[in-house]
Design an enzyme around this catalytic site. Structure first.
Site: not given
Length: 431
Positions: A13, A16, A40, A225
Protein backbone atom coordinates in the site's frame (compact mmCIF):
# COMPACT_ATOMS: atom_id res chain seq x y z
CA UNK A 1 18.47 1.32 -20.78
CA UNK A 2 17.77 -0.69 -17.63
CA UNK A 3 14.80 -2.96 -17.03
CA UNK A 4 13.18 -1.87 -13.77
CA UNK A 5 11.64 -3.83 -10.88
CA UNK A 6 9.24 -1.94 -8.63
CA UNK A 7 8.77 -3.40 -5.14
CA UNK A 8 7.14 -2.18 -1.98
CA UNK A 9 9.68 -1.36 0.73
CA UNK A 10 7.19 -1.60 3.60
CA UNK A 11 4.05 -3.73 4.14
CA UNK A 12 2.42 -2.83 0.84
CA UNK A 13 0.00 0.00 0.00
CA UNK A 14 2.95 2.34 -0.55
CA UNK A 15 1.52 3.95 -3.68
CA UNK A 16 3.09 1.58 -6.20
CA UNK A 17 0.19 2.05 -8.62
CA UNK A 18 0.96 5.69 -9.30
CA UNK A 19 4.70 5.10 -9.59
CA UNK A 20 4.29 2.12 -11.94
CA UNK A 21 1.86 4.13 -14.04
CA UNK A 22 4.34 7.03 -14.10
CA UNK A 23 7.15 4.70 -15.19
CA UNK A 24 4.99 2.81 -17.69
CA UNK A 25 5.09 5.81 -20.03
CA UNK A 26 8.77 4.96 -20.62
CA UNK A 27 8.25 1.19 -20.62
CA UNK A 28 7.31 -1.07 -23.50
CA UNK A 29 6.24 -4.05 -21.40
CA UNK A 30 4.73 -4.19 -17.88
CA UNK A 31 4.84 -7.53 -16.03
CA UNK A 32 3.07 -8.74 -12.88
CA UNK A 33 5.29 -11.43 -11.36
CA UNK A 34 3.68 -12.55 -8.06
CA UNK A 35 0.62 -12.39 -5.85
CA UNK A 36 -3.00 -12.51 -6.90
CA UNK A 37 -6.03 -10.25 -6.70
CA UNK A 38 -5.35 -9.64 -3.01
CA UNK A 39 -3.30 -6.53 -3.81
CA UNK A 40 -4.87 -3.52 -5.45
CA UNK A 41 -3.36 -0.62 -7.36
CA UNK A 42 -5.18 2.67 -7.77
CA UNK A 43 -4.25 4.68 -10.87
CA UNK A 44 -5.35 8.26 -11.43
CA UNK A 45 -5.05 9.20 -15.10
CA UNK A 46 -6.58 12.55 -15.86
CA UNK A 47 -10.15 12.45 -14.56
CA UNK A 48 -10.26 8.64 -14.61
CA UNK A 49 -9.59 6.45 -11.56
CA UNK A 50 -8.72 2.83 -12.26
CA UNK A 51 -8.68 0.21 -9.52
CA UNK A 52 -6.68 -2.81 -10.64
CA UNK A 53 -5.93 -6.05 -8.83
CA UNK A 54 -4.71 -8.56 -11.42
CA UNK A 55 -4.17 -6.53 -14.56
CA UNK A 56 -0.72 -4.93 -14.87
CA UNK A 57 -0.82 -1.15 -14.56
CA UNK A 58 0.39 -0.75 -18.13
CA UNK A 59 -2.99 -1.94 -19.41
CA UNK A 60 -4.40 1.60 -19.18
CA UNK A 61 -1.66 2.90 -21.50
CA UNK A 62 -2.19 2.41 -25.26
CA UNK A 63 0.67 0.69 -27.05
CA UNK A 64 2.00 -1.14 -23.97
CA UNK A 65 2.20 -4.91 -23.65
CA UNK A 66 0.92 -6.24 -20.31
CA UNK A 67 1.99 -9.66 -19.03
CA UNK A 68 0.72 -11.74 -16.10
CA UNK A 69 3.66 -13.99 -15.24
CA UNK A 70 3.83 -17.54 -13.96
CA UNK A 71 4.55 -16.34 -10.40
CA UNK A 72 0.99 -15.02 -10.08
CA UNK A 73 -1.97 -17.12 -8.91
CA UNK A 74 -4.88 -16.30 -11.19
CA UNK A 75 -8.57 -16.23 -10.35
CA UNK A 76 -10.00 -16.49 -13.88
CA UNK A 77 -13.44 -15.26 -12.87
CA UNK A 78 -12.01 -12.19 -11.17
CA UNK A 79 -9.81 -11.54 -14.20
CA UNK A 80 -12.77 -11.56 -16.59
CA UNK A 81 -14.70 -9.25 -14.26
CA UNK A 82 -11.78 -6.85 -14.02
CA UNK A 83 -11.34 -6.84 -17.80
CA UNK A 84 -15.03 -6.02 -18.23
CA UNK A 85 -14.74 -3.22 -15.69
CA UNK A 86 -11.81 -1.44 -17.32
CA UNK A 87 -13.31 -1.96 -20.78
CA UNK A 88 -16.37 -0.08 -19.52
CA UNK A 89 -13.98 2.77 -18.68
CA UNK A 90 -12.74 2.85 -22.26
CA UNK A 91 -9.61 0.69 -21.88
CA UNK A 92 -8.86 -1.76 -24.69
CA UNK A 93 -7.97 -5.24 -23.43
CA UNK A 94 -7.27 -7.83 -26.13
CA UNK A 95 -4.98 -10.82 -26.66
CA UNK A 96 -2.69 -8.38 -28.46
CA UNK A 97 -1.95 -6.23 -25.41
CA UNK A 98 -2.49 -8.77 -22.58
CA UNK A 99 -0.63 -12.06 -22.32
CA UNK A 100 -0.94 -14.59 -19.49
CA UNK A 101 1.65 -17.28 -18.76
CA UNK A 102 0.38 -20.67 -19.82
CA UNK A 103 1.76 -22.21 -16.60
CA UNK A 104 0.07 -19.77 -14.21
CA UNK A 105 -1.76 -21.64 -11.39
CA UNK A 106 -5.49 -21.00 -11.03
CA UNK A 107 -7.44 -19.97 -7.96
CA UNK A 108 -10.61 -22.06 -7.67
CA UNK A 109 -13.72 -21.57 -5.57
CA UNK A 110 -12.46 -24.27 -3.19
CA UNK A 111 -9.42 -22.11 -2.45
CA UNK A 112 -11.58 -19.13 -1.54
CA UNK A 113 -13.82 -21.24 0.69
CA UNK A 114 -10.87 -22.83 2.49
CA UNK A 115 -9.21 -19.45 2.97
CA UNK A 116 -12.38 -17.94 4.44
CA UNK A 117 -12.86 -20.89 6.80
CA UNK A 118 -9.32 -20.63 8.13
CA UNK A 119 -9.46 -16.87 8.56
CA UNK A 120 -12.76 -17.11 10.42
CA UNK A 121 -10.81 -18.87 13.15
CA UNK A 122 -12.95 -22.00 13.02
CA UNK A 123 -9.96 -24.08 11.99
CA UNK A 124 -7.88 -23.05 15.00
CA UNK A 125 -4.45 -21.46 14.97
CA UNK A 126 -3.50 -17.84 14.32
CA UNK A 127 -5.55 -15.50 12.16
CA UNK A 128 -3.17 -13.98 9.62
CA UNK A 129 -5.46 -11.26 8.32
CA UNK A 130 -5.77 -12.50 4.75
CA UNK A 131 -8.20 -11.11 2.18
CA UNK A 132 -10.00 -14.50 2.06
CA UNK A 133 -9.58 -14.62 -1.72
CA UNK A 134 -7.89 -18.00 -1.90
CA UNK A 135 -4.36 -16.80 -2.54
CA UNK A 136 -2.62 -18.87 0.13
CA UNK A 137 -4.42 -22.17 -0.56
CA UNK A 138 -3.74 -21.75 -4.30
CA UNK A 139 -0.02 -21.33 -3.65
CA UNK A 140 -0.13 -24.38 -1.35
CA UNK A 141 -1.51 -26.47 -4.19
CA UNK A 142 1.13 -25.10 -6.55
CA UNK A 143 3.94 -26.12 -4.21
CA UNK A 144 2.18 -29.45 -3.57
CA UNK A 145 2.29 -30.11 -7.36
CA UNK A 146 -1.43 -30.55 -7.66
CA UNK A 147 -2.49 -27.13 -9.02
CA UNK A 148 -4.74 -26.72 -12.02
CA UNK A 149 -2.90 -24.38 -14.39
CA UNK A 150 -4.15 -22.23 -17.23
CA UNK A 151 -2.81 -24.59 -19.90
CA UNK A 152 -4.89 -27.40 -18.41
CA UNK A 153 -8.06 -25.68 -19.60
CA UNK A 154 -6.92 -26.27 -23.16
CA UNK A 155 -6.82 -30.04 -22.52
CA UNK A 156 -10.25 -30.88 -21.07
CA UNK A 157 -9.74 -34.57 -21.80
CA UNK A 158 -6.97 -34.63 -19.17
CA UNK A 159 -8.73 -32.55 -16.54
CA UNK A 160 -10.48 -35.41 -14.74
CA UNK A 161 -7.18 -36.94 -13.68
CA UNK A 162 -5.78 -33.61 -12.56
CA UNK A 163 -8.89 -32.80 -10.55
CA UNK A 164 -8.71 -36.24 -8.94
CA UNK A 165 -5.11 -35.56 -7.89
CA UNK A 166 -6.19 -32.21 -6.43
CA UNK A 167 -9.06 -33.78 -4.48
CA UNK A 168 -6.86 -36.57 -3.15
CA UNK A 169 -5.45 -33.84 -0.94
CA UNK A 170 -8.53 -31.69 -0.36
CA UNK A 171 -11.07 -34.41 0.36
CA UNK A 172 -9.48 -35.65 3.61
CA UNK A 173 -8.46 -32.11 4.55
CA UNK A 174 -11.99 -30.77 4.27
CA UNK A 175 -13.47 -33.77 6.08
CA UNK A 176 -10.97 -33.25 8.88
CA UNK A 177 -12.12 -29.63 9.17
CA UNK A 178 -15.75 -30.74 9.35
CA UNK A 179 -16.52 -29.32 5.88
CA UNK A 180 -18.27 -30.88 2.89
CA UNK A 181 -15.49 -31.79 0.41
CA UNK A 182 -15.41 -30.18 -3.06
CA UNK A 183 -17.12 -32.02 -5.89
CA UNK A 184 -15.11 -33.05 -8.97
CA UNK A 185 -17.93 -32.43 -11.44
CA UNK A 186 -18.52 -28.95 -10.03
CA UNK A 187 -14.86 -28.07 -10.30
CA UNK A 188 -14.73 -29.19 -13.93
CA UNK A 189 -17.87 -27.23 -14.76
CA UNK A 190 -16.38 -24.16 -13.06
CA UNK A 191 -13.26 -24.44 -15.20
CA UNK A 192 -14.93 -25.24 -18.51
CA UNK A 193 -17.38 -22.35 -18.26
CA UNK A 194 -14.60 -19.77 -17.94
CA UNK A 195 -12.05 -21.40 -20.27
CA UNK A 196 -13.21 -19.73 -23.53
CA UNK A 197 -12.87 -16.28 -21.96
CA UNK A 198 -9.30 -16.66 -20.65
CA UNK A 199 -7.56 -19.07 -23.04
CA UNK A 200 -7.22 -16.47 -25.84
CA UNK A 201 -4.78 -14.56 -23.60
CA UNK A 202 -2.54 -17.60 -22.92
CA UNK A 203 1.05 -17.55 -24.20
CA UNK A 204 4.54 -18.93 -23.43
CA UNK A 205 5.39 -15.61 -21.83
CA UNK A 206 8.94 -16.55 -20.81
CA UNK A 207 9.83 -16.80 -24.49
CA UNK A 208 7.92 -13.65 -25.39
CA UNK A 209 9.67 -11.65 -22.67
CA UNK A 210 13.08 -12.98 -23.70
CA UNK A 211 12.47 -11.84 -27.27
CA UNK A 212 11.32 -8.43 -26.08
CA UNK A 213 14.41 -8.11 -23.89
CA UNK A 214 16.77 -9.08 -26.70
CA UNK A 215 15.07 -6.58 -28.98
CA UNK A 216 15.98 -3.82 -26.53
CA UNK A 217 12.45 -3.23 -25.23
CA UNK A 218 12.15 -1.67 -21.78
CA UNK A 219 10.50 -4.01 -19.27
CA UNK A 220 8.88 -2.86 -16.06
CA UNK A 221 8.31 -5.57 -13.43
CA UNK A 222 5.43 -4.67 -11.13
CA UNK A 223 5.38 -6.16 -7.66
CA UNK A 224 2.35 -6.56 -5.42
CA UNK A 225 2.24 -6.23 -1.61
CA UNK A 226 5.54 -5.21 0.03
CA UNK A 227 8.88 -6.78 0.89
CA UNK A 228 7.90 -7.04 4.57
CA UNK A 229 5.13 -9.44 3.51
CA UNK A 230 7.58 -11.77 1.75
CA UNK A 231 7.04 -15.37 2.81
CA UNK A 232 10.78 -15.73 3.55
CA UNK A 233 11.90 -12.23 4.54
CA UNK A 234 8.74 -10.73 6.01
CA UNK A 235 7.09 -10.74 9.44
CA UNK A 236 6.26 -14.46 9.32
CA UNK A 237 3.61 -15.84 9.76
CA UNK A 238 1.86 -12.50 9.13
CA UNK A 239 2.94 -12.47 5.51
CA UNK A 240 1.57 -13.21 2.07
CA UNK A 241 2.08 -16.57 0.36
CA UNK A 242 4.65 -15.56 -2.25
CA UNK A 243 8.07 -13.99 -2.50
CA UNK A 244 7.54 -10.26 -2.83
CA UNK A 245 11.23 -9.28 -2.93
CA UNK A 246 12.78 -8.09 -6.20
CA UNK A 247 14.58 -11.36 -6.95
CA UNK A 248 11.23 -13.02 -7.65
CA UNK A 249 10.75 -10.75 -10.66
CA UNK A 250 13.08 -13.13 -12.49
CA UNK A 251 11.52 -16.38 -11.24
CA UNK A 252 7.94 -15.12 -11.52
CA UNK A 253 8.34 -14.00 -15.11
CA UNK A 254 10.59 -16.71 -16.51
CA UNK A 255 13.57 -14.45 -17.15
CA UNK A 256 17.03 -14.77 -15.67
CA UNK A 257 18.36 -12.41 -12.98
CA UNK A 258 20.48 -10.51 -15.48
CA UNK A 259 17.26 -9.19 -17.02
CA UNK A 260 16.93 -6.90 -14.00
CA UNK A 261 18.80 -3.62 -14.22
CA UNK A 262 17.41 -1.31 -11.52
CA UNK A 263 15.35 -2.01 -8.40
CA UNK A 264 13.08 0.82 -7.28
CA UNK A 265 11.61 0.51 -3.79
CA UNK A 266 8.42 2.37 -2.90
CA UNK A 267 8.00 3.73 0.62
CA UNK A 268 5.56 6.12 2.21
CA UNK A 269 6.87 9.07 4.19
CA UNK A 270 5.23 7.28 7.15
CA UNK A 271 4.29 3.61 7.68
CA UNK A 272 1.04 1.66 7.31
CA UNK A 273 -0.04 -1.93 7.63
CA UNK A 274 -3.24 -3.89 6.95
CA UNK A 275 -4.19 -6.94 8.99
CA UNK A 276 -2.43 -8.55 11.92
CA UNK A 277 1.23 -8.80 12.80
CA UNK A 278 3.95 -6.71 14.42
CA UNK A 279 4.16 -2.97 13.74
CA UNK A 280 6.81 -1.32 15.96
CA UNK A 281 5.98 2.32 15.10
CA UNK A 282 2.19 1.96 15.12
CA UNK A 283 0.33 4.97 16.53
CA UNK A 284 -2.89 3.79 18.15
CA UNK A 285 -3.78 7.36 19.07
CA UNK A 286 -5.09 10.62 17.62
CA UNK A 287 -1.93 11.19 15.57
CA UNK A 288 -2.24 7.77 13.93
CA UNK A 289 -5.89 8.39 13.19
CA UNK A 290 -5.10 11.82 11.74
CA UNK A 291 -2.49 10.30 9.42
CA UNK A 292 -5.00 7.66 8.34
CA UNK A 293 -7.70 10.24 7.67
CA UNK A 294 -5.44 12.62 5.74
CA UNK A 295 -3.90 9.74 3.80
CA UNK A 296 -7.23 8.03 3.05
CA UNK A 297 -5.71 4.84 4.38
CA UNK A 298 -8.21 2.20 3.35
CA UNK A 299 -7.49 -0.91 1.27
CA UNK A 300 -8.07 -0.50 -2.49
CA UNK A 301 -9.85 -3.84 -2.85
CA UNK A 302 -10.97 -4.62 0.69
CA UNK A 303 -11.81 -1.22 2.16
CA UNK A 304 -10.09 -2.28 5.37
CA UNK A 305 -8.64 0.61 7.42
CA UNK A 306 -4.86 0.56 7.56
CA UNK A 307 -2.89 0.83 10.77
CA UNK A 308 -0.69 3.95 10.71
CA UNK A 309 2.58 4.97 12.33
CA UNK A 310 5.77 6.97 11.96
CA UNK A 311 8.38 6.19 9.31
CA UNK A 312 10.44 3.15 10.33
CA UNK A 313 13.94 3.50 8.89
CA UNK A 314 14.94 0.13 10.35
CA UNK A 315 12.42 -1.74 8.24
CA UNK A 316 13.03 0.18 5.01
CA UNK A 317 16.78 -0.28 5.49
CA UNK A 318 16.17 -4.01 5.85
CA UNK A 319 14.03 -4.12 2.69
CA UNK A 320 16.77 -2.31 0.77
CA UNK A 321 19.07 -5.19 1.68
CA UNK A 322 16.69 -8.08 0.98
CA UNK A 323 15.54 -6.65 -2.37
CA UNK A 324 18.78 -5.06 -3.52
CA UNK A 325 17.02 -1.70 -3.86
CA UNK A 326 18.97 0.93 -5.79
CA UNK A 327 16.71 3.90 -5.08
CA UNK A 328 13.49 4.82 -3.30
CA UNK A 329 10.33 6.48 -4.53
CA UNK A 330 9.06 8.31 -1.46
CA UNK A 331 5.30 8.80 -1.56
CA UNK A 332 2.66 10.75 0.37
CA UNK A 333 5.02 13.36 1.73
CA UNK A 334 2.09 15.78 1.63
CA UNK A 335 0.24 13.83 4.34
CA UNK A 336 2.83 15.06 6.86
CA UNK A 337 2.15 18.72 6.06
CA UNK A 338 1.21 20.68 9.18
CA UNK A 339 2.69 18.41 11.87
CA UNK A 340 4.73 20.40 14.38
CA UNK A 341 7.13 17.51 14.78
CA UNK A 342 7.66 14.21 13.03
CA UNK A 343 9.32 11.12 14.42
CA UNK A 344 11.44 8.52 12.65
CA UNK A 345 12.50 5.19 14.14
CA UNK A 346 16.28 4.88 13.76
CA UNK A 347 16.79 1.59 15.62
CA UNK A 348 15.12 -0.71 18.16
CA UNK A 349 15.54 -1.75 21.77
CA UNK A 350 15.14 -5.45 22.41
CA UNK A 351 15.45 -6.87 25.92
CA UNK A 352 17.66 -3.99 27.03
CA UNK A 353 19.99 -3.83 24.03
CA UNK A 354 20.06 -1.79 20.82
CA UNK A 355 19.58 -3.57 17.49
CA UNK A 356 19.40 -2.19 13.95
CA UNK A 357 17.20 -4.83 12.28
CA UNK A 358 13.89 -6.63 12.80
CA UNK A 359 14.59 -10.14 14.14
CA UNK A 360 13.00 -13.14 12.41
CA UNK A 361 11.62 -14.48 15.70
CA UNK A 362 7.91 -13.85 16.14
CA UNK A 363 8.42 -13.39 19.86
CA UNK A 364 11.23 -10.89 19.40
CA UNK A 365 9.22 -8.98 16.82
CA UNK A 366 6.47 -8.46 19.38
CA UNK A 367 8.96 -7.16 21.98
CA UNK A 368 11.02 -4.66 19.99
CA UNK A 369 10.56 -1.02 20.94
CA UNK A 370 11.33 1.74 18.44
CA UNK A 371 13.89 4.40 19.31
CA UNK A 372 12.86 7.67 17.71
CA UNK A 373 14.59 10.71 16.36
CA UNK A 374 12.39 13.81 16.39
CA UNK A 375 12.47 16.05 13.32
CA UNK A 376 10.94 19.50 13.09
CA UNK A 377 7.83 19.63 10.91
CA UNK A 378 6.88 22.28 8.36
CA UNK A 379 4.04 24.76 8.07
CA UNK A 380 4.06 25.06 4.28
CA UNK A 381 2.53 22.62 1.86
CA UNK A 382 4.22 19.93 -0.22
CA UNK A 383 0.99 18.81 -1.91
CA UNK A 384 1.26 19.14 -5.69
CA UNK A 385 4.92 20.17 -5.66
CA UNK A 386 6.75 19.28 -8.87
CA UNK A 387 10.21 20.60 -8.07
CA UNK A 388 12.54 20.81 -5.08
CA UNK A 389 12.18 24.59 -5.16
CA UNK A 390 8.45 24.23 -4.43
CA UNK A 391 9.07 22.28 -1.21
CA UNK A 392 9.41 23.85 2.25
CA UNK A 393 13.04 23.79 3.39
CA UNK A 394 12.20 21.61 6.39
CA UNK A 395 10.46 19.05 4.15
CA UNK A 396 13.65 18.77 2.11
CA UNK A 397 15.62 18.24 5.32
CA UNK A 398 13.20 15.42 6.25
CA UNK A 399 13.74 13.69 2.90
CA UNK A 400 17.52 14.06 3.15
CA UNK A 401 17.52 12.64 6.67
CA UNK A 402 15.51 9.62 5.51
CA UNK A 403 18.09 9.03 2.76
CA UNK A 404 20.86 9.03 5.38
CA UNK A 405 19.01 6.64 7.68
CA UNK A 406 18.02 4.07 5.04
CA UNK A 407 21.27 4.15 3.09
CA UNK A 408 19.70 4.73 -0.32
CA UNK A 409 18.87 7.79 -2.41
CA UNK A 410 15.38 9.06 -3.13
CA UNK A 411 14.98 8.64 -6.89
CA UNK A 412 11.42 9.97 -7.07
CA UNK A 413 9.28 12.01 -4.73
CA UNK A 414 5.48 11.85 -4.93
CA UNK A 415 3.46 14.75 -3.56
CA UNK A 416 -0.12 13.76 -4.49
CA UNK A 417 -2.07 10.93 -6.19
CA UNK A 418 -1.83 12.82 -9.51
CA UNK A 419 0.87 11.32 -11.72
CA UNK A 420 2.22 14.77 -12.70
CA UNK A 421 2.88 15.67 -9.07
CA UNK A 422 6.17 13.80 -9.05
CA UNK A 423 9.70 15.11 -8.58
CA UNK A 424 12.21 13.08 -10.59
CA UNK A 425 15.73 12.87 -9.16
CA UNK A 426 16.97 9.84 -11.08
CA UNK A 427 15.31 8.03 -13.99
CA UNK A 428 15.38 4.28 -13.14
CA UNK A 429 15.21 3.39 -16.85
CA UNK A 430 18.54 5.15 -17.38
CA UNK A 431 20.54 3.31 -14.77
Amino acid sequence: MANVVVVGAQWGDEGKGKIVDWLSVSADVVVRFQGGHNAGHTLVVGDQVYKLALLPSGIVRPGKLSVIGNGVVLDPYHLVGEIDKVRAQGVSVTPDNLKIAENVPLILSLHRELDAHREAGDAGGVKIGTTKRGIGPAYEDKIGRRAIRLMDLAEPELLDGKIARLLAHHDPLWRGLGLTPPNAASIKAELMSIAPKVLPFMAPTFDLLDRERRAGKRILFEGAQGALLDVDHGTYPYVTSSNTVAANAATGSGLGPRAIGYVLGIAKAYTTRVGGGPFPTELDNDIGREIGKKGNEFGTNTGRPRRCGWFDAVLVRQCIKTSGIDGIALTKLDILDGFEEIKVATHYRLDGRDIDYLPASQGAQSRVQPVYETIEGWKGTTGGARSWAALPAQAIKYVRRIEELIGAPVALLSTSPEREDTILVHDPFRD
